[in-house]
Design an enzyme around this catalytic site. Structure first.
Site, short mmCIF file in Angstrom:
data_model
loop_
_atom_site.label_atom_id
_atom_site.label_comp_id
_atom_site.label_asym_id
_atom_site.label_seq_id
_atom_site.Cartn_x
_atom_site.Cartn_y
_atom_site.Cartn_z
N ASN A 18 0.82 -1.07 -0.27
CA ASN A 18 -0.17 -0.24 0.11
C ASN A 18 1.07 1.11 0.18
OD1 ASN A 18 -2.20 1.29 0.75
ND2 ASN A 18 -1.17 1.94 2.29
N GLN A 23 4.93 7.51 4.99
CA GLN A 23 4.77 6.36 4.65
C GLN A 23 4.16 6.83 3.48
OE1 GLN A 23 3.55 3.78 8.26
NE2 GLN A 23 4.61 2.72 8.19
N ASP A 38 1.43 7.12 0.14
CA ASP A 38 1.19 5.54 -0.54
C ASP A 38 1.11 5.30 -1.92
OD1 ASP A 38 -0.13 5.18 2.20
OD2 ASP A 38 -2.36 5.34 0.63
N ARG A 72 0.86 -12.00 3.56
CA ARG A 72 0.91 -11.10 4.11
C ARG A 72 0.28 -9.87 3.25
NH1 ARG A 72 1.03 -7.03 7.56
NH2 ARG A 72 -1.07 -6.75 9.29
N ASP A 130 -0.07 -6.81 3.13
CA ASP A 130 -0.49 -5.59 4.79
C ASP A 130 -1.60 -4.95 3.92
OD1 ASP A 130 0.42 -4.29 7.08
OD2 ASP A 130 1.29 -3.16 5.79
N TYR A 141 -6.42 -0.24 1.28
CA TYR A 141 -6.25 1.03 0.61
C TYR A 141 -6.16 0.57 -0.47
CZ TYR A 141 -7.37 0.25 6.20
OH TYR A 141 -7.68 -0.20 6.54
N GLU A 151 -4.76 -8.74 5.73
CA GLU A 151 -4.72 -7.86 5.81
C GLU A 151 -5.80 -7.08 6.13
OE1 GLU A 151 -3.31 -5.31 9.63
OE2 GLU A 151 -2.76 -5.03 8.01
N HIS A 183 1.12 -8.24 17.16
CA HIS A 183 2.11 -7.25 17.02
C HIS A 183 1.77 -5.94 17.06
CE1 HIS A 183 1.82 -7.40 12.95
NE2 HIS A 183 1.83 -5.94 12.89
N ASP A 184 0.34 -5.65 16.38
CA ASP A 184 -0.29 -4.34 17.26
C ASP A 184 -1.02 -4.43 18.16
OD1 ASP A 184 0.87 -3.60 14.48
OD2 ASP A 184 -0.83 -4.55 13.27
C1 GLC Z 1 -0.35 -2.97 9.53
C2 GLC Z 1 0.89 -3.34 10.03
C3 GLC Z 1 1.32 -2.48 11.16
C4 GLC Z 1 1.81 -1.26 10.68
C5 GLC Z 1 1.08 -0.54 9.49
C6 GLC Z 1 1.53 0.48 8.08
O1 GLC Z 1 -1.19 -2.43 10.05
O2 GLC Z 1 0.32 -4.74 11.17
O3 GLC Z 1 2.47 -2.66 11.54
O4 GLC Z 1 2.04 -0.29 10.86
O5 GLC Z 1 -0.17 -2.31 8.85
O6 GLC Z 1 2.00 -0.29 7.69
#
Ligand code: GLC
Ligand code: CA
Length: 567
Positions: A109, A176, A178, A206, A208, A212, A250, A315-316
């Site tokens: 993304n 970050q 897009d 996975r 991510d 979006y 995800e 991890h979140d």
């Molecule tokens: C996903 C990940 C998370 C990250 C986000 C942005 O939700 O699980 O840890 O911060 O994407 O990349």
């Protein structure tokens, strides 16, 4: 010829037990304070013993690490702190030799603002191919209906770039940007990165932040048809060239909005069940099965080749986006007494501290994780009941070093403690002297041994990964009872009755099992035959937070037990 993968069954992911880990947090081989691939390789025996069958690695690519690696600066290399590409390949082969599959992250993304594409884009003229890799605008007044995800840090999904003299779009941190999926070159680059890892033999990806990818004005910019078209294109490319691979969505969305990510079996093979997770915690605290049965009733059926991914923690933060406002208030109150435990729209804590380190509650939640329809995903450290450190920033409190033993730095690294990427947990309850793998291996009653036994048991019964689900509705709502059933294809069935007591007190329950009159339930951990089922309600008593897994045998007097005894 399609390129083969390590698994021979195309539906391998339905029977998998996934273990999520961060290379950085697992084991440090060269004592620089940062976990690495050689360290991870040295722990594969441990993971194999635990019984997990698929390792999900958090992002390990070159990155400024401002979002723990989800800010990627190069899709086709390994972050030098963790090792080299050669080390990764050695790890991949070693995992495959142990019959473990490997899942990595495909974070497409967005990239890091340090990715060469973005550095070039800011300097390139508007409309040029370089600039068009990302999403730009002269005003921040477009896509206004898209919500902000990282509410604690971001005020807008647009950030002004001085060099480009324009705003760029980002759903997450402002560092970050897009990628622009309206540009065909972006899709070509994504496919190239994907092939890079799949060619090497990686089994699963996975995907991510998948909802979006594409944005359109006048929409909330989530789950758009154009986004689904991109995913279909990615899946088609995989099916064309590769055998037995998996993509996992995800998509933190309501069940009805996640359903389209399976397509007609032509998008993602698996998707996380986000709304179920907080409701398991809610049911536990309210001592009422309703939150769980309610969300499962709202969960649509999925194509045969698809699977739900189930988890208790990751991890979140424990995200509270997919609950109602009332439910969110309740969860904050029940599970985050200290405001430091909260972040964005969620709670940043590990499993054991969330349930007050109550062993019975930990076991109960794991029994649901391992017996609900879907593939269970365990988060590293939760198998020993690791704690968290809410004084670390962002979600880092749940990303501390794995606790191997009671030596310096929990046996994670021999470095000077000050050099560790994060301090190890040191409090008297969850600290590494109290909670560690070595101690639990030598303690037959440890959580680690229990987890290992439960994983082994689950693996003996395909019904858990592949069977149907039917809830029973006994009058006592503190009891959650359900039947899992698998038609073996030869006219016989594998049928398991699961009964869980969500209450902190013992509970009686009377179950209507008249459909199974004549069957004999056999308790699965101990192979203990229970009284035969009759037409009258089947009465059970469950101790606080306890659960029963009973295999239903259609026998006529003789107890046949499938599987082998567990010591
Ligand atoms: C996903 C990940 C998370 C990250 C986000 C942005 O939700 O699980 O840890 O911060 O994407 O990349
Ligand atoms: Ca290291």
């Amino acid at each position: 010829m399609k390129k083969p993968a390590s698994a021979s069954d195309p539906l391998w992911y339905k029977d998998a037990i996934i273990y999520e880990l961060h290379v950085r947090a697992f084991a440090d081989s060269n004592n620089d304070g940062i976990g690495d691939f050689p360290g991870l390789i040295s722990k594969l025996d441990y993971l194999q013993d635990l019984g997990v069958t698929c390792l999900w690695l958090l992002p390990f690519f070159p990155s400024p690490l401002r979002d723990d690696g989800y800010d990627i600066a190069n899709y086709e290399d390994v972050n030098s702190s963790y090792g080299t590409l050669k080390d990764f390949k050695t790890f991949l082969d070693a995992a495959h030799q142990r019959n473990m599959q490997v899942m990595i992250e495909l974070v497409v993304n967005h990239t890091s603002d340090q990715h060469p594409w973005f550095k070039a884009a800011r300097l390139a003229p508007p409309g040029s191919p370089e600039r068009e890799m990302y999403v730009w605008s002269e005003t921040d007044q477009v896509f206004k209906e898209a919500r902000i995800i990282f509410t604690d840090t971001e005020k807008s999904n647009w950030t002004w770039d001085e060099k480009a003299k324009a705003y760029y779009w980002h759903r997450f941190f402002s560092h970050q940007p897009d990628l622009n999926f309206d540009n065909p070159r972006v899709i070509q680059e994504v496919l190239k990165a994907m092939r890079f890892w799949l060619d090497m033999g990686v089994d699963a990806l996975r995907m991510d932040a998948i909802p979006y990818l594409v944005e359109r004005d006048g929409t909330n910019c989530e789950n758009l048809a154009e986004t689904h078209a991109v995913i279909k294109e990615i899946r088609a490319a995989i099916d064309e060239d590769y055998a037995n691979r998996l993509i996992l969505a995800e998509a933190n969305q309501w069940p009805a909005d996640v359903r389209p990510y399976f397509g007609d079996g032509d998008e993602c093979h698996m998707a996380f069940h986000f709304p179920l997770m907080p409701r398991i915690y809610m049911a536990l605290r309210q001592e009422d099965r309703l939150p769980i049965t309610d969300i499962m009733a709202q969960t649509p059926s999925i194509p045969n080749n698809c699977q739900w991914g189930l988890f208790l923690r990751n991890h979140d933060e424990l995200t509270l986006e997919m609950v109602t406002d009332d439910e969110r208030d309740y969860m904050y109150l029940a599970y985050s007494a200290d405001p430091r435990m909260r972040i964005n729209v969620g709670i940043r804590r590990r499993l054991a501290p969330l349930v007050d380190n109550n062993r019975r509650r930990i076991e109960l939640l794991n029994s649901l994780l391992l017996s609900f329809p879907g593939t269970p995903i365990l988060y590293y450290g939760d198998e020993i009941g690791m704690g968290d450190n809410i004084y670390l920033g962002d979600r880092n409190g749940v990303r501390t070093p794995m606790q191997w033993n009671s030596d310096r730095n929990a046996g994670f690294s021999r470095c000077d403690p000050a050099r560790l990427y994060f301090p190890v947990v040191m409090d008297p309850i969850y600290g590494y002297t109290a909670i560690n793998v070595e101690a639990q291996l030598s303690d037959q009653s440890s959580l680690l041994h229990w987890t290992r036994n439960m994983i082994a048991l689950r693996k003996l019964f395909q019904v858990f990964g592949r069977g149907t689900l039917r809830f029973l509705s006994p009058a006592n709502r503190k009891i959650l009872a359900y039947l899992r059933d698998l038609d073996r294809g030869d006219g016989s069935h594998e049928t398991v009755l699961c009964v869980a007591n969500l209450s902190r007190f013992a509970q009686p329950v009377a179950l209507d099992l008249s459909d199974y009159a004549g069957y004999e339930p056999v308790e699965m951990l101990g192979y203990v035959p229970f009284p035969k089922i009759t037409k009258t309600p089947y009465v059970l008593t469950l101790a606080q937070y306890s659960f029963l897994w009973l295999e239903l045998h259609p026998n006529d007097g003789v107890t046949e037990v499938s599987g082998e005894g567990l010591a």
